[in-house]
Design an enzyme around this catalytic site. Structure first.
Site, mmCIF file in Angstrom:
data_model
loop_
_atom_site.group_PDB
_atom_site.id
_atom_site.type_symbol
_atom_site.label_atom_id
_atom_site.label_comp_id
_atom_site.label_asym_id
_atom_site.label_seq_id
_atom_site.Cartn_x
_atom_site.Cartn_y
_atom_site.Cartn_z
ATOM 1 N N HIS A 1 0.691 -1.316 -0.007
ATOM 2 C CA HIS A 1 -0.127 0.267 0.152
ATOM 3 C C HIS A 1 0.994 1.381 0.061
ATOM 4 O O HIS A 1 2.127 0.983 -0.041
ATOM 5 C CB HIS A 1 -1.091 -0.093 1.147
ATOM 6 C CG HIS A 1 -0.240 -0.242 2.584
ATOM 7 N ND1 HIS A 1 0.341 0.971 3.023
ATOM 8 C CD2 HIS A 1 -0.447 -0.881 3.487
ATOM 9 C CE1 HIS A 1 1.047 0.487 4.174
ATOM 10 N NE2 HIS A 1 0.364 -0.608 4.471
ATOM 11 N N HIS B 1 4.133 1.501 2.217
ATOM 12 C CA HIS B 1 5.273 0.748 1.869
ATOM 13 C C HIS B 1 5.979 1.804 0.694
ATOM 14 O O HIS B 1 6.980 1.517 0.345
ATOM 15 C CB HIS B 1 5.006 -0.510 1.354
ATOM 16 C CG HIS B 1 4.088 -1.575 2.180
ATOM 17 N ND1 HIS B 1 3.002 -1.976 1.990
ATOM 18 C CD2 HIS B 1 4.385 -1.776 3.412
ATOM 19 C CE1 HIS B 1 2.580 -2.639 3.051
ATOM 20 N NE2 HIS B 1 3.297 -2.623 3.960
ATOM 21 N N CYS C 1 0.983 -10.407 20.563
ATOM 22 C CA CYS C 1 0.080 -9.863 19.499
ATOM 23 C C CYS C 1 0.531 -10.373 18.188
ATOM 24 O O CYS C 1 1.924 -10.037 17.842
ATOM 25 C CB CYS C 1 0.289 -8.286 19.573
ATOM 26 S SG CYS C 1 -0.767 -7.682 18.024
ATOM 27 N N CYS D 1 1.610 -7.624 15.683
ATOM 28 C CA CYS D 1 3.054 -7.109 15.774
ATOM 29 C C CYS D 1 4.011 -8.067 15.733
ATOM 30 O O CYS D 1 5.331 -7.583 15.948
ATOM 31 C CB CYS D 1 2.972 -6.179 17.053
ATOM 32 S SG CYS D 1 2.036 -4.818 17.346
ATOM 33 N N CYS E 1 -3.503 -4.424 22.430
ATOM 34 C CA CYS E 1 -2.389 -3.972 21.720
ATOM 35 C C CYS E 1 -2.463 -2.439 21.211
ATOM 36 O O CYS E 1 -3.434 -2.138 20.583
ATOM 37 C CB CYS E 1 -2.074 -4.899 20.697
ATOM 38 S SG CYS E 1 -1.060 -3.828 19.205
ATOM 39 N N HIS F 1 -2.685 -2.339 17.386
ATOM 40 C CA HIS F 1 -3.549 -3.270 16.507
ATOM 41 C C HIS F 1 -4.923 -2.862 17.092
ATOM 42 O O HIS F 1 -5.969 -3.431 16.597
ATOM 43 C CB HIS F 1 -3.254 -4.680 16.143
ATOM 44 C CG HIS F 1 -1.924 -4.738 15.174
ATOM 45 N ND1 HIS F 1 -0.757 -4.807 15.802
ATOM 46 C CD2 HIS F 1 -2.101 -4.706 13.982
ATOM 47 C CE1 HIS F 1 -0.049 -4.745 14.646
ATOM 48 N NE2 HIS F 1 -0.805 -4.813 13.581
ATOM 49 N N LYS G 1 -6.748 6.526 9.999
ATOM 50 C CA LYS G 1 -5.932 5.339 10.101
ATOM 51 C C LYS G 1 -5.973 4.611 8.744
ATOM 52 O O LYS G 1 -7.237 4.292 8.588
ATOM 53 C CB LYS G 1 -5.684 4.647 11.504
ATOM 54 C CG LYS G 1 -4.361 3.780 11.497
ATOM 55 C CD LYS G 1 -4.326 3.373 13.035
ATOM 56 C CE LYS G 1 -3.271 2.376 13.003
ATOM 57 N NZ LYS G 1 -2.810 1.789 14.255
ATOM 58 N N LYS H 1 -7.649 -1.988 6.480
ATOM 59 C CA LYS H 1 -8.395 -3.008 5.634
ATOM 60 C C LYS H 1 -9.762 -2.896 6.061
ATOM 61 O O LYS H 1 -10.655 -2.713 5.192
ATOM 62 C CB LYS H 1 -7.653 -4.402 5.741
ATOM 63 C CG LYS H 1 -7.037 -4.966 4.530
ATOM 64 C CD LYS H 1 -6.812 -6.340 4.570
ATOM 65 C CE LYS H 1 -6.150 -7.060 3.428
ATOM 66 N NZ LYS H 1 -5.703 -8.310 3.656
HETATM 67 O O1 ME8 Z 1 6.748 -4.353 10.177
HETATM 68 N N1 ME8 Z 1 2.684 5.273 6.692
HETATM 69 O O2 ME8 Z 1 6.531 -5.146 8.010
HETATM 70 P P1 ME8 Z 1 5.122 -4.135 7.222
HETATM 71 C C1 ME8 Z 1 3.803 5.234 6.433
HETATM 72 N N2 ME8 Z 1 7.923 -6.979 8.497
HETATM 73 N N3 ME8 Z 1 4.804 4.025 6.218
HETATM 74 C C2 ME8 Z 1 4.175 2.898 6.527
HETATM 75 C C3 ME8 Z 1 2.671 2.883 6.646
HETATM 76 C C4 ME8 Z 1 2.026 4.066 6.848
HETATM 77 N N4 ME8 Z 1 0.681 4.088 7.017
HETATM 78 N N5 ME8 Z 1 2.462 1.389 6.840
HETATM 79 C C5 ME8 Z 1 3.386 0.890 6.555
HETATM 80 C C6 ME8 Z 1 7.051 -4.987 9.242
HETATM 81 N N6 ME8 Z 1 4.431 1.693 6.403
HETATM 82 C C7 ME8 Z 1 8.240 -5.971 9.444
HETATM 83 C C8 ME8 Z 1 9.348 -5.266 9.108
HETATM 84 S S1 ME8 Z 1 12.437 -5.047 8.933
HETATM 85 C C9 ME8 Z 1 13.400 -6.189 9.499
HETATM 86 C C10 ME8 Z 1 10.745 -5.915 9.420
HETATM 87 C C11 ME8 Z 1 5.845 1.157 6.134
HETATM 88 O O3 ME8 Z 1 4.818 -4.800 6.316
HETATM 89 C C12 ME8 Z 1 6.742 1.703 6.969
HETATM 90 O O4 ME8 Z 1 8.121 1.610 6.398
HETATM 91 O O5 ME8 Z 1 4.137 -3.886 8.542
HETATM 92 C C13 ME8 Z 1 6.759 0.542 8.194
HETATM 93 O O6 ME8 Z 1 7.892 0.485 8.999
HETATM 94 C C14 ME8 Z 1 6.748 -0.526 7.350
HETATM 95 O O7 ME8 Z 1 6.010 -0.277 6.008
HETATM 96 C C15 ME8 Z 1 6.110 -1.636 7.967
HETATM 97 O O8 ME8 Z 1 5.847 -2.704 7.172
#
Ligand code: ME8
Length: 635
Positions: free
Chosen positions: A19, A22, A127, A130, A144, A147, A296, A299
């Site tokens: 999304h 990312h 959680c 997380c 949490c 979430h 926020k 989904k």
């Molecule tokens: O946490 N606004 O993966 P994840 C800005 N797998 N950036 C956002 C966002 C938002 N609303 N939502 C997500 C994980 N991000 C772990 C990470 S690393 C060793 C393991 C971005 O798929 C942002 O970079 O939940 C956030 O830190 C990351 O996606 C979390 O991605």
């Protein structure tokens, strides 16, 4: 000495499709990587997917496929997305890749041999969202904080990483390296975590409960905790421990994350590195969250924004520009399509797009198809040149501080100075008299050089548009496209062949413009105002009120004098008289700003303000789906 730069993004969970959040982190990483390449740094950029753990197992079960099949499918979506967004990562790590599995086992073995892993009992609140345990005091109302779900209570025997042993070292490291975690608010947050005794980290899961993970090298019955596994991707990406890339890039590692995963990156990861005998990364760079229309993204709310939808609708470079221009690094930002369109029309179509079209049109018309030779520099050209030099320095400073939105503001100030230069020099007037030929050539050269400088500076942000400007200016060689070529002024070669192109950024019709032909006058959507804090918003006391009586204010078409009930009766004068008759408004339940300073309208005191919005048929008052109690607070 060769300059080097290593940038990483989080590796994203494969439990859901990519999304806008990312896309934001990965595009910021891309802008940083491109900028450093442009400065001649040897650069490495890694991203990837995080594929183990309960969360993925749950998602796969829901989809009715195996975790591996599920991970393959979603990981492929991320992998395919990045080139579509012009992201130039050098590597894409999957935690299911054999070389990553090998690296994780190697590091676990090393930490185990160092005596920092022990076996014990764990009891706590887990959680799955997380993928971490929470202490009871960290939960909010038993839920949490991220979430808002009730975590599972778990009690099991597991392996622990002796994180507590490195607490003092970490506090010292953060204190001695003020930039280690930045911006400062997140450094402070990390230090706040460290004020309490650090608990050891549970780093295994029994296979009796979870098999989807990397088996511990020292106990076949356990898999590795997903965060211990995932963080290690940052060294897998550069070939730890033997690879040449590891030696080159690890000392300059810059991690980029959002605030949601500060704790694993700011606390677990440096202590893991210390225990494994690896030096700490250089910087952890933490940005805020994108919210959607103030709420926020989730989904369940159905407001998840998919990057490809926006790219397809508005184009890639506008999308990249908007993301970087509208978020202050470190703070939250709210996405709205209206604000996006506004940026396209004003910053891109008007300011930059027009500058390119006007300059190219004049250059081709008055100088023939080539960049003219500048002949005489007048004092009045000084401002343009000086602004160019200052902009280059300012952009460099902004990059070093990750203030990417400020870098764009600086570039746009330069674009506006250039636009003003056109207006003030009036080349079309000079062109009428051959006596001005030399002056005209110089002015055109200056404009084309300003365009080249702009194109170089926007390259990391909008590589496609920069390439189109270079093409129009006949610059094919890298030498004319890098940051070094910007100083001193005059890097553009006279004689280059000019080619006019299509407009760079077509305007997007706003709702108002689309509606006009049908005779409806709707105002263009005003852009969202600058962000305010929660505390600032809390100062506004919004209340439910009931209109008890209404009459017209004599000699005014618009004003109605209302008696409303909130906390007792009070008088409000409202400009609703064109859209509501007194009879129509009496009895309505409305929303009122209850703590507005009293004011006098046509000599009548008003204590409060009604909330309303515009429609194509006039003003409409804000109302409710269900009848609330008079005086109720709105939050
Ligand atoms: O946490 N606004 O993966 P994840 C800005 N797998 N950036 C956002 C966002 C938002 N609303 N939502 C997500 C994980 N991000 C772990 C990470 S690393 C060793 C393991 C971005 O798929 C942002 O970079 O939940 C956030 O830190 C990351 O996606 C979390 O991605």
């Amino acid at each position: 000495m060769e300059h080097t730069f290593y940038i990483t993004t989080p590796i994203y969970y494969v439990n859901a499709s990519p999304h806008i959040g990312h896309a934001y982190t990965t595009i910021v990483a891309d802008v940083l990587a491109r900028y450093h390449r442009l400065r001649g740094f040897r650069t490495f950029f890694s991203t990837g997917t995080d594929e183990h753990g309960d969360k993925i197992v749950e998602a796969a079960q829901k989809a009715g496929v195996t975790p591996q099949a599920y991970a393959d499918q979603i990981s492929a979506q991320f992998r395919a997305l990045w080139p579509e967004l012009a992201v130039t990562n050098d590597v894409f790590v999957r935690t299911t890749d054999p070389n990553h599995v090998e690296t994780v086992r190697r590091i676990l073995q090393k930490v185990h041999e160092g005596g920092d892993i022990y076996f014990g009992q764990y009891e706590g609140f887990y959680c799955v969202g997380c993928e971490r345990f929470y202490m009871e005091k960290e939960l909010v109302g038993g839920r949490c904080p991220q979430h808002e779900t009730v975590p599972e209570h778990r009690k099991e025997s597991n392996y622990f990483f002796r994180m507590s042993r490195y607490q003092e070292w970490l506090i010292r490291h953060i204190s001695e390296h003020p930039d280690f975690i930045r911006p400062e608010r997140y450094r402070n947050e990390a230090l706040a975590f460290l004020r309490d005794p650090l608990e050891d980290l549970c780093i295994s899961r029994p296979k009796s409960r979870l098999t989807w993970g990397i088996t511990l090298p020292f106990d076949e019955n356990y898999v590795t905790y997903v965060w211990f596994d995932a963080l290690i991707n940052y060294v897998t990406a550069i070939g730890y421990p033997e690879g040449e890339n590891f030696r080159t890039f690890w000392p300059v590692a810059e991690h980029l994350i959002a605030k949601d995963i500060l704790k694993p990156h700011g606390i677990y990861w440096p202590t893991m590195l210390k225990a494994a005998g690896i030096e700490p990364y250089r910087n952890l760079n933490v940005h805020g969250y994108w919210n959607i229309d103030q709420s926020k993204m989730s989904k369940s709310l159905g407001n998840v924004i998919r990057p490809l939808d926006l790219k397809d609708k508005y184009g890639l470079d506008p999308f990249r520009y908007f993301l970087l221009r509208d978020m202050v690094f470190g703070l939250d930002s709210s996405f709205s399509e209206e604000a996006f369109i506004q940026r396209i029309n004003s910053d891109l179509a008007n300011d930059l797009g027009n500058l390119v079209s006007r300059t190219m049109a004049m250059a081709v018309k008055y100088a023939g198809d080539c960049v003219p030779e500048p002949v005489e520099t007048a004092e009045e050209d000084g401002l343009l040149r000086e602004t160019a030099a200052l902009t280059v320095t300012e952009v460099e400073t902004c990059f070093s501080e990750l203030a990417l939105h400020k870098a764009l503001i600086a570039i746009w100030d330069f674009i506006n100075v250039t636009n003003k230069y056109i207006v003030e020099r009036e080349p079309w007037v000079l062109a009428k008299d051959p006596v001005n030929r030399d002056r005209l050539k110089t002015i055109l050269y200056n404009l084309l050089e300003a365009l080249r400088i702009t194109a170089v500076l926007i390259t990391p942000f909008m590589p496609g548009s920069a390439a189109k400007i270079f093409e129009q200016l006949g610059i094919a060689d890298a030498a004319g496209q890098n940051l070094e070529s910007l100083q001193p002024w005059g890097g553009l070669k006279a004689g280059n062949e000019l080619k006019r192109g299509e407009p760079l950024f077509p305007r997007v019709e706003t709702r108002a413009e689309t509606a006009k032909p049908e005779g409806i006058t709707v105002e263009a959507q005003p852009s969202i105002k600058p962000e305010i804090s929660h505390e600032e918003f809390e100062k506004v006391d919004l209340r439910v009120a009931k209109v008890l009586a209404a009459e017209r204010v004599p000699k005014s078409k618009k004003l109605l004098k209302l008696t409303v009930e909130i906390d007792g009766e009070r008088q409000i004068v409202a400009g609703m008289g064109v859209d509501y008759s007194p009879e129509a408004i009496v009895g309505k339940t409305i929303v009122v700003v209850a703590n507005l300073k009293p004011a006098k309208l046509m000599g009548i005191e008003s204590r409060g303000m009604l909330l309303a919005t515009d429609t194509s048929e006039g003003l409409t008052l804000l109302g409710f789906d269900r009848p609330p109690k008079t005086g109720a607070k709105i939050h």
